[in-house]
Write a protein that holds these residues in place. Structure first.
Motif, PDB file in Angstrom:
ATOM      1  N   GLY A  15       0.846  -1.196   0.000  1.00  0.00           N
ATOM      2  CA  GLY A  15       0.000   0.000   0.000  1.00  0.00           C
ATOM      3  C   GLY A  15       0.876   1.238   0.000  1.00  0.00           C
ATOM      4  O   GLY A  15       1.744   1.399  -0.856  1.00  0.00           O
ATOM      5  N   ASP A  16       0.685   2.108   1.000  1.00  0.00           N
ATOM      6  CA  ASP A  16       1.481   3.335   1.089  1.00  0.00           C
ATOM      7  C   ASP A  16       2.685   3.184   2.022  1.00  0.00           C
ATOM      8  O   ASP A  16       3.290   4.168   2.436  1.00  0.00           O
ATOM      9  CB  ASP A  16       0.610   4.503   1.555  1.00  0.00           C
ATOM     10  CG  ASP A  16       0.085   4.318   2.978  1.00  0.00           C
ATOM     11  OD1 ASP A  16       0.209   3.202   3.521  1.00  0.00           O
ATOM     12  OD2 ASP A  16      -0.443   5.295   3.541  1.00  0.00           O
ATOM     13  N   THR A  17       3.057   1.945   2.357  1.00  0.00           N
ATOM     14  CA  THR A  17       4.143   1.682   3.294  1.00  0.00           C
ATOM     15  C   THR A  17       5.290   0.952   2.582  1.00  0.00           C
ATOM     16  O   THR A  17       5.059  -0.058   1.920  1.00  0.00           O
ATOM     17  CB  THR A  17       3.647   0.817   4.475  1.00  0.00           C
ATOM     18  OG1 THR A  17       2.566   1.490   5.115  1.00  0.00           O
ATOM     19  CG2 THR A  17       4.761   0.566   5.478  1.00  0.00           C
ATOM     20  N   LEU A  18       6.498   1.488   2.720  1.00  0.00           N
ATOM     21  CA  LEU A  18       7.684   0.812   2.208  1.00  0.00           C
ATOM     22  C   LEU A  18       8.167  -0.151   3.284  1.00  0.00           C
ATOM     23  O   LEU A  18       8.480   0.256   4.405  1.00  0.00           O
ATOM     24  CB  LEU A  18       8.794   1.816   1.874  1.00  0.00           C
ATOM     25  CG  LEU A  18      10.123   1.206   1.426  1.00  0.00           C
ATOM     26  CD1 LEU A  18       9.956   0.383   0.152  1.00  0.00           C
ATOM     27  CD2 LEU A  18      11.171   2.289   1.253  1.00  0.00           C
ATOM     28  N   GLU A  46      11.695  -3.199   8.628  1.00  0.00           N
ATOM     29  CA  GLU A  46      11.473  -1.759   8.785  1.00  0.00           C
ATOM     30  C   GLU A  46      10.286  -1.357   7.927  1.00  0.00           C
ATOM     31  O   GLU A  46      10.180  -1.791   6.773  1.00  0.00           O
ATOM     32  CB  GLU A  46      12.702  -0.975   8.338  1.00  0.00           C
ATOM     33  CG  GLU A  46      13.954  -1.316   9.127  1.00  0.00           C
ATOM     34  CD  GLU A  46      15.197  -0.791   8.467  1.00  0.00           C
ATOM     35  OE1 GLU A  46      15.719   0.233   8.919  1.00  0.00           O
ATOM     36  OE2 GLU A  46      15.631  -1.415   7.477  1.00  0.00           O
ATOM     37  N   LYS A  47       9.411  -0.540   8.488  1.00  0.00           N
ATOM     38  CA  LYS A  47       8.251  -0.051   7.749  1.00  0.00           C
ATOM     39  C   LYS A  47       8.278   1.475   7.781  1.00  0.00           C
ATOM     40  O   LYS A  47       8.297   2.081   8.854  1.00  0.00           O
ATOM     41  CB  LYS A  47       6.952  -0.573   8.371  1.00  0.00           C
ATOM     42  CG  LYS A  47       6.832  -2.081   8.274  1.00  0.00           C
ATOM     43  CD  LYS A  47       5.539  -2.564   8.891  1.00  0.00           C
ATOM     44  CE  LYS A  47       5.448  -4.082   8.793  1.00  0.00           C
ATOM     45  NZ  LYS A  47       4.197  -4.577   9.397  1.00  0.00           N
ATOM     46  N   PHE A  48       8.295   2.079   6.598  1.00  0.00           N
ATOM     47  CA  PHE A  48       8.347   3.527   6.457  1.00  0.00           C
ATOM     48  C   PHE A  48       7.039   4.010   5.843  1.00  0.00           C
ATOM     49  O   PHE A  48       6.620   3.511   4.801  1.00  0.00           O
ATOM     50  CB  PHE A  48       9.502   3.944   5.540  1.00  0.00           C
ATOM     51  CG  PHE A  48      10.846   3.498   6.026  1.00  0.00           C
ATOM     52  CD1 PHE A  48      11.599   4.312   6.853  1.00  0.00           C
ATOM     53  CD2 PHE A  48      11.363   2.262   5.665  1.00  0.00           C
ATOM     54  CE1 PHE A  48      12.842   3.909   7.311  1.00  0.00           C
ATOM     55  CE2 PHE A  48      12.602   1.846   6.105  1.00  0.00           C
ATOM     56  CZ  PHE A  48      13.345   2.670   6.934  1.00  0.00           C
ATOM     57  N   ARG A  49       6.436   4.986   6.499  1.00  0.00           N
ATOM     58  CA  ARG A  49       5.151   5.508   6.033  1.00  0.00           C
ATOM     59  C   ARG A  49       5.119   7.011   6.232  1.00  0.00           C
ATOM     60  O   ARG A  49       5.583   7.523   7.247  1.00  0.00           O
ATOM     61  CB  ARG A  49       4.014   4.851   6.815  1.00  0.00           C
ATOM     62  CG  ARG A  49       2.663   5.178   6.298  1.00  0.00           C
ATOM     63  CD  ARG A  49       1.603   4.308   7.002  1.00  0.00           C
ATOM     64  NE  ARG A  49       0.307   4.890   6.823  1.00  0.00           N
ATOM     65  CZ  ARG A  49      -0.238   5.802   7.620  1.00  0.00           C
ATOM     66  NH1 ARG A  49       0.389   6.206   8.686  1.00  0.00           N
ATOM     67  NH2 ARG A  49      -1.427   6.295   7.361  1.00  0.00           N
ATOM     68  N   ARG A  50       4.591   7.718   5.261  1.00  0.00           N
ATOM     69  CA  ARG A  50       4.431   9.167   5.378  1.00  0.00           C
ATOM     70  C   ARG A  50       2.945   9.480   5.371  1.00  0.00           C
ATOM     71  O   ARG A  50       2.323   9.593   4.311  1.00  0.00           O
ATOM     72  CB  ARG A  50       5.141   9.857   4.208  1.00  0.00           C
ATOM     73  CG  ARG A  50       5.315  11.333   4.446  1.00  0.00           C
ATOM     74  CD  ARG A  50       6.215  11.923   3.426  1.00  0.00           C
ATOM     75  NE  ARG A  50       5.418  12.635   2.445  1.00  0.00           N
ATOM     76  CZ  ARG A  50       5.919  13.318   1.446  1.00  0.00           C
ATOM     77  NH1 ARG A  50       7.212  13.364   1.259  1.00  0.00           N
ATOM     78  NH2 ARG A  50       5.132  13.929   0.613  1.00  0.00           N
TER      79      ARG A  50
END
Length: 85
Positions: A15-18, A46-50
């Protein structure tokens, strides 16, 4: 795969998460500046989300059965400041 200082990472979008999954660490690596161990059995996710412009959410899960009794997760929210021009 030969163990490496920072392991080997593979990333994908959920989705919107790397999501970045890393394995293959060396046995003599520290997890943090306090010297918490990280062994070659470790897996890091690791999960990166803005969520909005200027904000970043990072979630890191460590699963290292050779060093810790169970996986643990650390969450960090960061405010990215813009520099006025």
């Amino acid at each position: 795969m030969e163990p490496w200082w920072y392991g080997y990472s593979i990333g994908h979008w959920d989705g919107d998460t790397l999501v970045v999954e890393t394995a293959g660490f060396r046995d003599d690596v520290w997890l943090d500046v306090n010297g918490s161990p990280l062994t070659n059995a470790a897996k890091m996710t690791e999960k990166f989300r803005r969520p909005t412009y200027g904000k970043l959410e990072v979630e890191v899960t460590i699963d290292d059965p050779s060093a810790y009794t169970k996986p643990f997760t650390v969450k960090v929210s960061q405010q990215i400041c813009s520099i006025p021009t």
